[in-house]
Design a protein around this motif. Structure first.
Motif, PDB file in Angstrom:
ATOM      1  N   ARG A  64       0.827  -1.211   0.000  1.00  0.00           N
ATOM      2  CA  ARG A  64       0.000   0.000   0.000  1.00  0.00           C
ATOM      3  C   ARG A  64       0.861   1.261   0.000  1.00  0.00           C
ATOM      4  O   ARG A  64       0.477   2.293  -0.558  1.00  0.00           O
ATOM      5  CB  ARG A  64      -0.922   0.007   1.217  1.00  0.00           C
ATOM      6  N   ASP A  65       2.036   1.172   0.636  1.00  0.00           N
ATOM      7  CA  ASP A  65       2.943   2.319   0.698  1.00  0.00           C
ATOM      8  C   ASP A  65       3.901   2.382  -0.483  1.00  0.00           C
ATOM      9  O   ASP A  65       4.728   3.299  -0.563  1.00  0.00           O
ATOM     10  CB  ASP A  65       3.767   2.271   1.994  1.00  0.00           C
ATOM     11  N   GLY A  66       3.826   1.402  -1.368  1.00  0.00           N
ATOM     12  CA  GLY A  66       4.745   1.372  -2.492  1.00  0.00           C
ATOM     13  C   GLY A  66       6.164   1.007  -2.109  1.00  0.00           C
ATOM     14  O   GLY A  66       7.114   1.340  -2.836  1.00  0.00           O
ATOM     15  N   ALA A  67       6.338   0.334  -0.966  1.00  0.00           N
ATOM     16  CA  ALA A  67       7.666  -0.089  -0.510  1.00  0.00           C
ATOM     17  C   ALA A  67       8.032  -1.407  -1.188  1.00  0.00           C
ATOM     18  O   ALA A  67       7.332  -2.409  -1.027  1.00  0.00           O
ATOM     19  CB  ALA A  67       7.679  -0.254   1.005  1.00  0.00           C
ATOM     20  N   ALA A  68       9.109  -1.399  -1.931  1.00  0.00           N
ATOM     21  CA  ALA A  68       9.473  -2.561  -2.745  1.00  0.00           C
ATOM     22  C   ALA A  68       9.891  -3.741  -1.891  1.00  0.00           C
ATOM     23  O   ALA A  68      10.720  -3.614  -0.990  1.00  0.00           O
ATOM     24  CB  ALA A  68      10.606  -2.190  -3.705  1.00  0.00           C
ATOM     25  N   ASP A  69       9.307  -4.889  -2.162  1.00  0.00           N
ATOM     26  CA  ASP A  69       9.708  -6.156  -1.551  1.00  0.00           C
ATOM     27  C   ASP A  69       9.103  -7.256  -2.411  1.00  0.00           C
ATOM     28  O   ASP A  69       8.237  -7.021  -3.255  1.00  0.00           O
ATOM     29  CB  ASP A  69       9.225  -6.266  -0.109  1.00  0.00           C
ATOM     30  N   SER A  70       9.559  -8.470  -2.209  1.00  0.00           N
ATOM     31  CA  SER A  70       9.025  -9.603  -2.963  1.00  0.00           C
ATOM     32  C   SER A  70       9.240 -10.870  -2.170  1.00  0.00           C
ATOM     33  O   SER A  70      10.094 -10.928  -1.275  1.00  0.00           O
ATOM     34  CB  SER A  70       9.718  -9.735  -4.324  1.00  0.00           C
ATOM     35  N   ARG A  71       8.461 -11.877  -2.504  1.00  0.00           N
ATOM     36  CA  ARG A  71       8.635 -13.190  -1.882  1.00  0.00           C
ATOM     37  C   ARG A  71      10.028 -13.713  -2.142  1.00  0.00           C
ATOM     38  O   ARG A  71      10.656 -14.313  -1.256  1.00  0.00           O
ATOM     39  CB  ARG A  71       7.590 -14.165  -2.421  1.00  0.00           C
ATOM     40  N   GLU A  72      10.538 -13.521  -3.357  1.00  0.00           N
ATOM     41  CA  GLU A  72      11.857 -14.049  -3.734  1.00  0.00           C
ATOM     42  C   GLU A  72      12.958 -13.407  -2.901  1.00  0.00           C
ATOM     43  O   GLU A  72      13.870 -14.097  -2.421  1.00  0.00           O
ATOM     44  CB  GLU A  72      12.105 -13.806  -5.224  1.00  0.00           C
ATOM     45  N   GLU A  73      12.884 -12.084  -2.705  1.00  0.00           N
ATOM     46  CA  GLU A  73      13.898 -11.408  -1.902  1.00  0.00           C
ATOM     47  C   GLU A  73      13.819 -11.841  -0.438  1.00  0.00           C
ATOM     48  O   GLU A  73      14.840 -12.036   0.224  1.00  0.00           O
ATOM     49  CB  GLU A  73      13.725  -9.896  -2.011  1.00  0.00           C
ATOM     50  N   ALA A  74      12.602 -11.969   0.065  1.00  0.00           N
ATOM     51  CA  ALA A  74      12.433 -12.385   1.451  1.00  0.00           C
ATOM     52  C   ALA A  74      12.969 -13.800   1.671  1.00  0.00           C
ATOM     53  O   ALA A  74      13.636 -14.078   2.677  1.00  0.00           O
ATOM     54  CB  ALA A  74      10.957 -12.309   1.842  1.00  0.00           C
ATOM     55  N   LEU A  75      12.687 -14.695   0.733  1.00  0.00           N
ATOM     56  CA  LEU A  75      13.192 -16.063   0.840  1.00  0.00           C
ATOM     57  C   LEU A  75      14.717 -16.074   0.771  1.00  0.00           C
ATOM     58  O   LEU A  75      15.382 -16.773   1.559  1.00  0.00           O
ATOM     59  CB  LEU A  75      12.608 -16.929  -0.271  1.00  0.00           C
ATOM     60  N   GLN A  76      15.277 -15.311  -0.158  1.00  0.00           N
ATOM     61  CA  GLN A  76      16.731 -15.222  -0.268  1.00  0.00           C
ATOM     62  C   GLN A  76      17.338 -14.748   1.052  1.00  0.00           C
ATOM     63  O   GLN A  76      18.353 -15.301   1.521  1.00  0.00           O
ATOM     64  CB  GLN A  76      17.103 -14.258  -1.394  1.00  0.00           C
ATOM     65  N   TYR A  77      16.751 -13.738   1.639  1.00  0.00           N
ATOM     66  CA  TYR A  77      17.269 -13.186   2.891  1.00  0.00           C
ATOM     67  C   TYR A  77      17.159 -14.187   4.036  1.00  0.00           C
ATOM     68  O   TYR A  77      18.105 -14.376   4.810  1.00  0.00           O
ATOM     69  CB  TYR A  77      16.517 -11.903   3.235  1.00  0.00           C
ATOM     70  N   MET A  78      16.011 -14.839   4.162  1.00  0.00           N
ATOM     71  CA  MET A  78      15.844 -15.793   5.264  1.00  0.00           C
ATOM     72  C   MET A  78      16.797 -16.972   5.129  1.00  0.00           C
ATOM     73  O   MET A  78      17.381 -17.431   6.126  1.00  0.00           O
ATOM     74  CB  MET A  78      14.396 -16.266   5.342  1.00  0.00           C
ATOM     75  N   LEU A  79      16.983 -17.472   3.933  1.00  0.00           N
ATOM     76  CA  LEU A  79      17.931 -18.571   3.739  1.00  0.00           C
ATOM     77  C   LEU A  79      19.350 -18.127   4.067  1.00  0.00           C
ATOM     78  O   LEU A  79      20.146 -18.897   4.617  1.00  0.00           O
ATOM     79  CB  LEU A  79      17.849 -19.094   2.310  1.00  0.00           C
ATOM     80  N   ALA A  80      19.679 -16.863   3.754  1.00  0.00           N
ATOM     81  CA  ALA A  80      21.020 -16.353   4.037  1.00  0.00           C
ATOM     82  C   ALA A  80      21.247 -16.168   5.528  1.00  0.00           C
ATOM     83  O   ALA A  80      22.334 -16.454   6.041  1.00  0.00           O
ATOM     84  CB  ALA A  80      21.245 -15.029   3.305  1.00  0.00           C
TER      85      ALA A  80
END
Length: 556
Positions: A64-80
C-alpha cells in the motif's frame, strides 16, 4: 468416554498470546467453535509484555505504501540469515511462513485489528542478499477500555501509547531535533488520549489488546484463566482433547488442539538441563514448559531446546521477570561492553540475539559490564532508567557503580584497571577515526538505526573521556526460549520419524522456531507465532471439510 465434566468444541487452544489468539481468530473466521485456556490469572503472555513488533516481509502494508519487496527477496534473505536449517527451519517451513503473511494481515484487518508500518526499522542483517528496511509492522495504539472486563486481567501492559516506531527517536529526545519532535508528538498523543477519556496502550500491550478485542469481545470466544493444560486425551493415535487442572475437566476437540502457550523460560530446572544456564528472562513467569512436556510424552519431537531469544540484560536485583533488556541503548555512543577482564568481546550494537550468543560462548556464567561516560547518561533517554526502583536496587546490590576515573571504576567492579584503561584507549581511537576495527560497531544500517547522527564520523562510537563513569552489570538475558515441538508447514506436531500426531498442533515459543538460531528482523518471534497459529486453524477447518489429507506430514 465423555462424562458430565466433558465439554466439546471444534478447536481447543492452549495459551493466550499471539499464537493462541491467531489460532482462535482463524477458527472463528472459519465458523468453528473454539475455546481458549490460560494457565495463569492473566492473559496475553509474552506478546503483551513485548515490543509488539511483527516481522512480516512483503506484507500488504508495504504494498500500500509502495515499498518494494518480494517473496523471492524475502526467501533469499531468510535462507542467508538462517543458514543450515533444522527440521523446524526447513525451506518448506520458511516458505509456508512467507506465504501465510498476507492471510494473517488481511484476516486480522477484516476482524478489526489495525496495524502500522515501521518504515525506518531495518532487518537485523540488512546488508545480506534480500535484506530490507521497513518490513516490520505493529498494532496501532489501543484504548483498553474497549475490552471491558478483560482489561483488568491483561498481563504486563504499560498504560502509555508508545510505539516501536517511537523508540529509536525517543532514545535521543534530548540530543537531536528529530528526537525532540518525536518526544513532543508522544506527549501530545498521550495527553490527547487522556482528554478524550481513553486509556491508550502501545507496543505488545496494544497488539495483544487488538487480538483480545477481535477474539474475546467481537467473536465472543470463551477464555478460561487459571486453567492449565495438564494432559492430552487421545483416541487411538489421535489427540481429541485436553485435560485441565486436576484432570476432572476435559475439553474435547473435534478438529484439533493447538498448543500456543509459550516456552519454558521460567523453568530453571529445564534451563539448566537443556541450556546449562541460569535463566535471566524478561518473559512470562507462567511459561514453565508444561504444554511441551505433555506433547513430548506422546512422542513429539523436540528441537532447538538449547536456544533462546537471547540478549544482554541488566543484572536482576530481585526475583521475577528481569527488567532492563537492552535494545537500542547498546548502539548509542559513549558506551562499551566488557567482560570480567575489562576487555571488549563483541559489537555492542549487533542483533541482541547475536550478542547473547556471544556472551554465552565467550564466558558462560562470567561477569559482563556496560561502561559509559557522563555524556551517555546526560544526552540519551534510556528506557531502563525510568523503571521504578531499578537503579536504586542495582546500586544497593553492587550491580551499578560510578566513579570519577576509570581506574577507580575498575576497582569498584573488580576488573583489572590496566586492561580496562587499554580497552578504553583503543575504543576511543576507533571513535575518533569512525571505524571499529575490532568488531565493526556502526558498520551496519541496523547498528546506525539506534545511533546518534549528531556524533561523527560514526553515530555509534563516542570516546569515553568524560567522568563520572558508570558501570552496569549485565547478564545474558532472554525474551523467551525458542526451542520446543517440531511442527510442519501447517503447524501439526511431528514425531521423531516425521509422522504427524493427528489432531495436535502447536505454534509460537511452544515450538522450535522457523527462524533457526537467529533473528532476521524486528518481530521475528511474534510474526511466525501469528502466521502459524492461523495456518493451523485453516488446516483444521480444511480437514473438517475434506479439503486436505490428514495423514501425511508436509514438513519438506
Amino acid at each position: 468416554m465423555s462424562d458430565a465434566h466433558d465439554q466439546t468444541y471444534d478447536v481447543v487452544v492452549v495459551g493466550s498470546g499471539a499464537a493462541a489468539f491467531s489460532t482462535a481468530l482463524g477458527a472463528a473466521d472459519e465458523g468453528l467453535s473454539v475455546v481458549m485456556i490460560e494457565s495463569t490469572d492473566q492473559w496475553g503472555g509474552n506478546t503483551s509484555m513485548s515490543g509488539g513488533g511483527l516481522w512480516l516481509p512483503n506484507n500488504p502494508l508495504m504494498r500500500r505504501d509502495g515499498a518494494a519487496d518480494s517473496r523471492e527477496e524475502a526467501l533469499q534473505y531468510m535462507l542467508a540469515t538462517i543458514g543450515e536449517p533444522g527440521p523446524a527451519s526447513s525451506k518448506a517451513r520458511i516458505e509456508a511462513f512467507l506465504d501465510g503473511v498476507d492471510d494473517f494481515v488481511l484476516t486480522a484487518e477484516r476482524h478489526g485489528m489495525r496495524f502500522m508500518r515501521d518504515p525506518d526499522y531495518p532487518d537485523y542483517y540488512p546488508e545480506l542478499p534480500g535484506g530490507k528496511i521497513g518490513r516490520a509492522v505493529e498494532g496501532m495504539n489501543f484504548d483498553v477500555r474497549r475490552l471491558g472486563e478483560w482489561a483488568a486481567t491483561q498481563r504486563g501492559v504499560v498504560p502509555i501509547p508508545v510505539r516501536t516506531n517511537d523508540v529509536w527517536l525517543l532514545g535521543r529526545v534530548w540530543s537531536t531535533p528529530g528526537g525532540f519532535v518525536r518526544g513532543a508528538q508522544f506527549v501530545f498523543r498521550t495527553l490527547g488520549g487522556l482528554v478524550r477519556g481513553k486509556k491508550l496502550v502501545g507496543l505488545g500491550g496494544a497488539l495483544a489488546a487488538h487480538f483480545a478485542h477481535a477474539v474475546l469481545v467481537d467473536a465472543r470466544v470463551p477464555l478460561r484463566l487459571n486453567s492449565p493444560a495438564t494432559g492430552l486425551v487421545t483416541e487411538g493415535e489421535r489427540v481429541v482433547g485436553v485435560r485441565v487442572g486436576d484432570g476432572s475437566t476435559v475439553l474435547r476437540a473435534r478438529r484439533g488442539v493447538m498448543l500456543g502457550a509459550g516456552g519454558f523460560e521460567s523453568n530453571q530446572e529445564w534451563r539448566h538441563r537443556y541450556q546449562d544456564v541460569t535463566g535471566y528472562t524478561s518473559g512470562n513467569p507462567g511459561n514453565l514448559g508444561g504444554p511441551i512436556a505433555i506433547a513430548h510424552d506422546l512422542g513429539a519431537a523436540l528441537d532447538y531446546m538449547e536456544d533462546a531469544w537471547w540478549g544482554a540484560s541488566l543484572a536482576p536485583y530481585q526475583e521475577g521477570p528481569v527488567m532492563g533488556f537492552l535494545v537500542g541503548e547498546r548502539a548509542l555512543p559513549y558506551m562499551m561492553i566488557v567482560d570480567g577482564q575489562g576487555r571488549r568481546f563483541a559489537n555492542e550494537a549487533e542483533s541482541y540475539i547475536d550478542l547473547g550468543h556471544r556472551m554465552n560462548a565467550h564466558d558462560r556464567g562470567g561477569d559482563y559490564w556496560m561502561i559509559n561516560d557522563a555524556r551517555y547518561n546526560r544526552r540519551y533517554f534510556r528506557t531502563f532508567s525510568i523503571q521504578p526502583g531499578l537503579m536504586k536496587g542495582m546500586a544497593a546490590k553492587g550491580l551499578l557503580a560510578r566513579a570519577d576515573t576509570l581506574e577507580d571504576l575498575a576497582g569498584r567492579i573488580g576488573v583489572p584497571a590496566g586492561n580496562l584503561r587499554t580497552t578504553v584507549e583503543r575504543f576511543n581511537g576507533f571513535a575518533r577515526t569512525g571505524r571499529d576495527q575490532d568488531f565493526g560497531k556502526g558498520d551496519s544500517a541496523y547498528d546506525r538505526y539506534y545511533g546518534d547522527p549528531t556524533v561523527r564520523p560514526n553515530p555509534c562510537l563516542g570516546p569515553l573521556t568524560k567522568g563520572p563513569f558508570t558501570a552496569y552489570k549485565l547478564v545474558p538475558g532472554d525474551l523467551g526460549t525458542k526451542g520446543g515441538l517440531v511442527t510442519d508447514v501447517d503447524a501439526r506436531v511431528l514425531r521423531e520419524d516425521g509422522s504427524v500426531i493427528e489432531g495436535l498442533y502447536a505454534a509460537g515459543n511452544t515450538t522450535a522456531s522457523v527462524m533457526g538460531h537467529t533473528y532476521p528482523g524486528p518481530g521475528s518471534t511474534i510474526a511466525p507465532a501469528s502466521v502459524f497459529g492461523l495456518r493451523g486453524a485453516r488446516h483444521m477447518a480444511a480437514q473438517a471439510t475434506g479439503r486436505v489429507s490428514s495423514t501425511s506430514s508436509s514438513l519438506a
